[in-house]
Design a protein around this motif. Structure first.
Motif, mmCIF file in Angstrom:
data_model
loop_
_atom_site.group_PDB
_atom_site.id
_atom_site.type_symbol
_atom_site.label_atom_id
_atom_site.label_comp_id
_atom_site.label_asym_id
_atom_site.label_seq_id
_atom_site.Cartn_x
_atom_site.Cartn_y
_atom_site.Cartn_z
ATOM 1 N N ARG A 92 -2.816 -12.991 1.465
ATOM 2 C CA ARG A 92 -3.005 -13.353 -0.027
ATOM 3 C C ARG A 92 -2.541 -12.569 -0.826
ATOM 4 N NH1 ARG A 92 -8.455 -16.876 1.333
ATOM 5 N NH2 ARG A 92 -7.453 -18.180 2.975
ATOM 6 N N PRO A 93 -3.357 -11.251 -0.894
ATOM 7 C CA PRO A 93 -2.875 -10.285 -1.875
ATOM 8 C C PRO A 93 -1.285 -9.950 -2.093
ATOM 9 C CG PRO A 93 -4.728 -9.643 -0.724
ATOM 10 C CD PRO A 93 -4.227 -10.757 0.121
ATOM 11 N N LEU A 94 -0.613 -9.884 -1.022
ATOM 12 C CA LEU A 94 0.688 -9.798 -1.066
ATOM 13 C C LEU A 94 1.174 -10.881 -1.894
ATOM 14 C CD1 LEU A 94 3.140 -7.794 -0.424
ATOM 15 C CD2 LEU A 94 3.115 -9.013 1.915
ATOM 16 N N PHE A 95 1.055 -12.091 -1.522
ATOM 17 C CA PHE A 95 1.693 -13.178 -2.144
ATOM 18 C C PHE A 95 1.442 -13.324 -3.413
ATOM 19 C CE2 PHE A 95 2.731 -14.465 2.302
ATOM 20 C CZ PHE A 95 3.991 -14.954 2.184
ATOM 21 N N GLN A 96 0.154 -12.914 -3.900
ATOM 22 C CA GLN A 96 -0.497 -13.110 -5.013
ATOM 23 C C GLN A 96 0.117 -12.032 -6.076
ATOM 24 O OE1 GLN A 96 -4.400 -12.768 -4.523
ATOM 25 N NE2 GLN A 96 -4.853 -14.967 -4.096
ATOM 26 N N HIS A 100 4.115 -8.368 -9.350
ATOM 27 C CA HIS A 100 3.259 -7.442 -10.609
ATOM 28 C C HIS A 100 4.267 -6.196 -10.609
ATOM 29 C CE1 HIS A 100 0.353 -5.358 -12.449
ATOM 30 N NE2 HIS A 100 -0.591 -6.279 -12.315
ATOM 31 N N PRO A 101 4.534 -5.988 -11.887
ATOM 32 C CA PRO A 101 5.256 -4.866 -12.226
ATOM 33 C C PRO A 101 4.386 -3.393 -12.042
ATOM 34 C CG PRO A 101 4.506 -5.767 -14.333
ATOM 35 C CD PRO A 101 4.098 -6.735 -12.972
ATOM 36 N N GLY A 102 3.367 -3.281 -11.767
ATOM 37 C CA GLY A 102 2.594 -2.095 -11.724
ATOM 38 C C GLY A 102 2.244 -1.814 -10.229
ATOM 39 N N VAL A 103 2.764 -2.568 -9.154
ATOM 40 C CA VAL A 103 2.795 -2.458 -7.970
ATOM 41 C C VAL A 103 3.995 -1.821 -7.446
ATOM 42 C CG1 VAL A 103 2.123 -3.153 -5.747
ATOM 43 C CG2 VAL A 103 0.977 -4.105 -7.522
ATOM 44 N N ARG A 104 4.145 -0.522 -6.700
ATOM 45 C CA ARG A 104 5.183 0.121 -6.312
ATOM 46 C C ARG A 104 5.641 -0.599 -4.685
ATOM 47 N NH1 ARG A 104 3.559 6.457 -7.728
ATOM 48 N NH2 ARG A 104 3.064 6.012 -9.887
ATOM 49 N N PRO A 105 6.899 -0.412 -4.523
ATOM 50 C CA PRO A 105 7.381 -0.904 -3.247
ATOM 51 C C PRO A 105 6.867 -0.409 -1.911
ATOM 52 C CG PRO A 105 9.248 -0.143 -4.819
ATOM 53 C CD PRO A 105 7.939 0.166 -5.493
ATOM 54 N N LEU A 106 6.340 1.001 -1.865
ATOM 55 C CA LEU A 106 5.484 1.331 -0.809
ATOM 56 C C LEU A 106 4.286 0.604 -0.595
ATOM 57 C CD1 LEU A 106 5.551 3.267 1.577
ATOM 58 C CD2 LEU A 106 4.737 5.149 -0.006
ATOM 59 N N GLN A 107 3.581 0.207 -1.815
ATOM 60 C CA GLN A 107 2.350 -0.514 -1.700
ATOM 61 C C GLN A 107 2.645 -2.056 -0.942
ATOM 62 O OE1 GLN A 107 1.536 0.825 -5.901
ATOM 63 N NE2 GLN A 107 -0.555 -0.163 -5.246
ATOM 64 N N GLY A 222 -7.870 -8.558 4.678
ATOM 65 C CA GLY A 222 -7.427 -9.015 3.372
ATOM 66 C C GLY A 222 -7.923 -7.996 1.866
ATOM 67 N N LEU A 223 -9.199 -7.517 2.231
ATOM 68 C CA LEU A 223 -9.724 -6.931 1.105
ATOM 69 C C LEU A 223 -9.012 -5.426 1.169
ATOM 70 C CD1 LEU A 223 -13.663 -7.206 1.784
ATOM 71 C CD2 LEU A 223 -12.336 -7.892 -0.221
ATOM 72 N N VAL A 224 -8.609 -4.827 2.288
ATOM 73 C CA VAL A 224 -8.038 -3.877 2.536
ATOM 74 C C VAL A 224 -6.515 -4.024 1.762
ATOM 75 C CG1 VAL A 224 -6.613 -2.077 4.102
ATOM 76 C CG2 VAL A 224 -9.249 -2.828 4.575
ATOM 77 N N GLY A 225 -6.000 -4.857 2.000
ATOM 78 C CA GLY A 225 -4.727 -5.358 1.526
ATOM 79 C C GLY A 225 -4.788 -5.353 0.001
ATOM 80 N N ARG A 226 -5.919 -5.945 -0.511
ATOM 81 C CA ARG A 226 -5.870 -5.921 -1.939
ATOM 82 C C ARG A 226 -6.156 -4.633 -2.814
ATOM 83 N NH1 ARG A 226 -6.000 -5.176 -6.100
ATOM 84 N NH2 ARG A 226 -6.807 -6.286 -7.854
ATOM 85 N N MET A 227 -6.765 -3.763 -1.720
ATOM 86 C CA MET A 227 -6.911 -2.320 -2.178
ATOM 87 C C MET A 227 -5.720 -1.524 -2.485
ATOM 88 S SD MET A 227 -7.050 0.888 -0.696
ATOM 89 C CE MET A 227 -7.497 0.895 0.981
#
Length: 237
Positions: A92-96, A100-107, A222-227
């Motif tokens: 879910r974090p990745l799809f949500q 987002h413009p503040g998230v970098r490709p590596l993230q 999922g919590l780790v992915g959100r972080m």
């Protein structure tokens, strides 16, 4: 576990999942976070397929089955979102945050890898064992070989998606995020989770415990992915 029951009993070829991922590459803009992960995963799957064909796996059928069952977990998440549903919590974090413009490709790439290895790989081992009629220990060689390929490709991914020399600065927030996640630890956790789930199935009479274990694994990954997707100041911003 009902989620596993939907898979067919016969192993599939790797080709069809590669075809689907290539179609996603044409469908989504390059800046889309899911597209970033898809490019990474397509590279991984193509490489594993090439090595299977080259005879680098002792048991080609087992390797192909594990690879396909693994890929199907990602494809199920994509299909769930496309149908207006919700993917597993780990995805879910990745799809949500995919736009987002503040998230970098590596993230984006690492969040997808985290979901796929931390959660999907464990379930894929169980799926493959059910398909092949074997034990997780029988797939350990293929599991380790796939993991070695993932490790090599992760290094290449980090090099290609690094935002620049500022990553070397300890004050860069991305440096801290990268230090909080390890592919090796995720692999080890996936193998332990797969063996645990398999033992719960063998014990019998514990479907609720197995389901709870799977749900907790899903949520924790999922919590780790959100972080990992914590928005950062865009490069150059």
């Amino acid at each position: 576990m009902a989620q596993i029951e939907q898979f067919s009993s016969a192993p599939s070829a790797v080709g069809p999942v590669v075809t689907r991922m290539r179609a996603f590459r044409e469908l989504w803009p390059a800046s889309d976070g899911v597209a970033v992960f898809n490019r990474v995963y397509l590279t991984v799957t193509e490489e594993i397929d090439r090595r299977i064909d080259a005879g680098e796996f002792a048991d080609r059928r087992a390797a192909a089955t594990l690879d396909v069952r693994f890929a199907e977990r990602y494809l199920m998440a994509v299909d769930a979102v496309a149908a207006g549903g919700r993917p597993p919590a780990c995805w879910r974090p990745l799809f949500q945050y995919r736009r987002h413009p503040g998230v970098r490709p590596l993230q984006f790439a690492l969040s997808g890898i985290n979901a796929h290895i931390g959660h999907d790989l464990a379930l894929a081992v169980v799926d493959a064992c059910r398909t092949l009629g074997c034990e997780p220990a029988d797939l350990e060689g293929e599991f380790e070989r796939v993991g070695d390929i993932l490790t090599l490709l992760e290094e290449r991914i980090r090099e290609e998606l690094m935002p620049g020399p500022d990553l070397l600065e300890i004050a860069d927030p991305l440096t801290h995020l990268l230090g909080c996640w390890s592919l090796e630890r995720a692999r080890d956790g996936a193998w332990l989770a797969a063996r645990s789930l398999w033992q719960l199935r063998r014990l019998g009479g514990l479907p609720e415990l197995a389901e709870e274990f799977t749900e907790r694994l899903d949520r924790s990954v999922g919590l780790v992915g959100r972080m990992l997707l914590t928005p950062l100041t865009p490069c150059g911003g």
